[in-house]
Design an enzyme around this catalytic site. Structure first.
Site, PDB file in Angstrom:
ATOM      1  N   ASN A  72      -4.351   3.799  -0.524  1.00 55.58           N
ATOM      2  CA  ASN A  72      -4.293   4.637   0.428  1.00 55.58           C
ATOM      3  C   ASN A  72      -3.223   6.085  -0.064  1.00 55.58           C
ATOM      4  OD1 ASN A  72      -3.649   2.046   2.304  1.00 55.58           O
ATOM      5  ND2 ASN A  72      -5.428   3.476   2.868  1.00 55.58           N
ATOM      6  N   HIS A  78     -10.384   1.373   0.654  1.00 59.00           N
ATOM      7  CA  HIS A  78     -10.536   2.845   0.326  1.00 59.00           C
ATOM      8  C   HIS A  78     -10.493   3.334  -1.112  1.00 59.00           C
ATOM      9  CE1 HIS A  78     -10.202   4.124   4.787  1.00 59.00           C
ATOM     10  NE2 HIS A  78      -9.224   3.250   4.774  1.00 59.00           N
ATOM     11  N   ASP A  80       0.627  -1.313  -0.189  1.00 59.68           N
ATOM     12  CA  ASP A  80      -0.065   0.121  -0.153  1.00 59.68           C
ATOM     13  C   ASP A  80       0.936   1.321   0.043  1.00 59.68           C
ATOM     14  OD1 ASP A  80      -0.901  -2.425   1.556  1.00 59.68           O
ATOM     15  OD2 ASP A  80      -2.627  -1.196   1.773  1.00 59.68           O
TER      16      ASP A  80
END
Length: 271
Positions: free
Chosen positions: A40, A68, A8
């Site tokens: 992210n 997300h 990430d």
């Protein structure tokens, strides 16, 4: 084939470090294909079209996502139109975007990337195991595609390990994301699938999973939300997973962690 997966991207620090390092990594490791988790990348929450373009231009072939994925509005059009940006395959039917795709790699090779999200301690989702099965029943490793990478985005290590064993022998790599902490269990499973429970994040490890420390600590102490979480902005450490596959079968011959930066013990695979 030589494959690289980066964990990430956490905020500006992580994405800038990855963008700067990818051209050199592609050359040093003689990489055929690169996947980066970008959920992210935009201030810790989501991905924007502009950031996605910069990551792809630096050398990523695919950007995968997670819980997300849709936090930034302007990703909506790109995720529908650009197959290089994935969201988890087990979002409900009708969700924009795609959860898997087959890509062209050098020398005419075909690489499938599948992005899926776990369910334990996560938002309610369709079954990731069955969702991946629905794709693999029509595509066989070493027959219709030369490599298959699975980014399994989840909280529970047990669910990630279960997925690794469930897909063993059917895909080249199962690698976990979301926890932002690299695990020390790089291995090749009995059936030939490379596995790591979590690749870790690309971000500032002088933090609480990539966020500035004060607010997370305060929330644990008081159970109150005083401020918004903000990504840590110090020097980033790049974390990921390097895999080399057999050209005939697509199964893994080698897996090693990748760590570059100031905070963790650095490791770059030898060519």
């Amino acid at each position: 084939m030589r494959l690289l997966f980066l964990g990430d991207l956490m905020g500006r620090s992580g994405r800038d470090a990855a963008v700067a390092a990818l051209p050199d990594l592609r050359q040093k490791l003689k990489l055929d294909f690169v996947v980066v988790n970008g959920e992210n990348a935009a201030a810790g929450f989501g991905l924007t079209d502009k950031i996605a373009n910069s990551v792809i231009q630096s050398g990523a072939d695919v950007i995968s996502g997670g819980n997300h994925t849709f936090d930034q509005r302007d990703i909506m059009s790109a995720i529908d139109s650009d197959p290089r940006i994935l969201r988890p395959i087990n979002y409900p039917e009708g969700t924009p975007g795609r959860g898997w795709h087959i890509y062209e790699a050098p020398r005419g090779k075909k690489v499938m990337v599948i992005n899926a999200m776990a369910r334990t301690f996560m938002n309610p989702m369709d079954c990731p195991f069955r969702a991946i099965d629905s794709v693999l029943k029509n595509h066989r490793l070493g027959v219709t595609v030369n490599a298959i990478l699975v980014d399994f985005h989840g909280e529970a290590t047990s669910e990630k390990m279960a997925m690794g064993h469930y897909l063993d022998g059917r895909v080249s790599l199962v690698v976990g994301t979301h926890s932002h902490i690299p695990t020390a269990d790089c291995q090749i499973l009995d059936g030939g699938t490379a596995y790591q429970t979590d690749a870790g994040m690309c971000g500032d490890y002088n933090s609480v999973i990539g966020m500035q420390k004060d607010e997370p600590i305060s929330r644990f102490l008081t159970k109150m939300n005083k401020e918004r979480y903000s990504p840590a902005e110090g020097p980033a450490t790049i974390c990921g997973t390097f895999v080399e596959t057999d050209d005939r079968t697509g199964l893994a011959k080698r897996i090693e962690p990748v760590r570059i930066g100031p905070r963790l013990m650095e490791h770059i695979p030898a060519v």
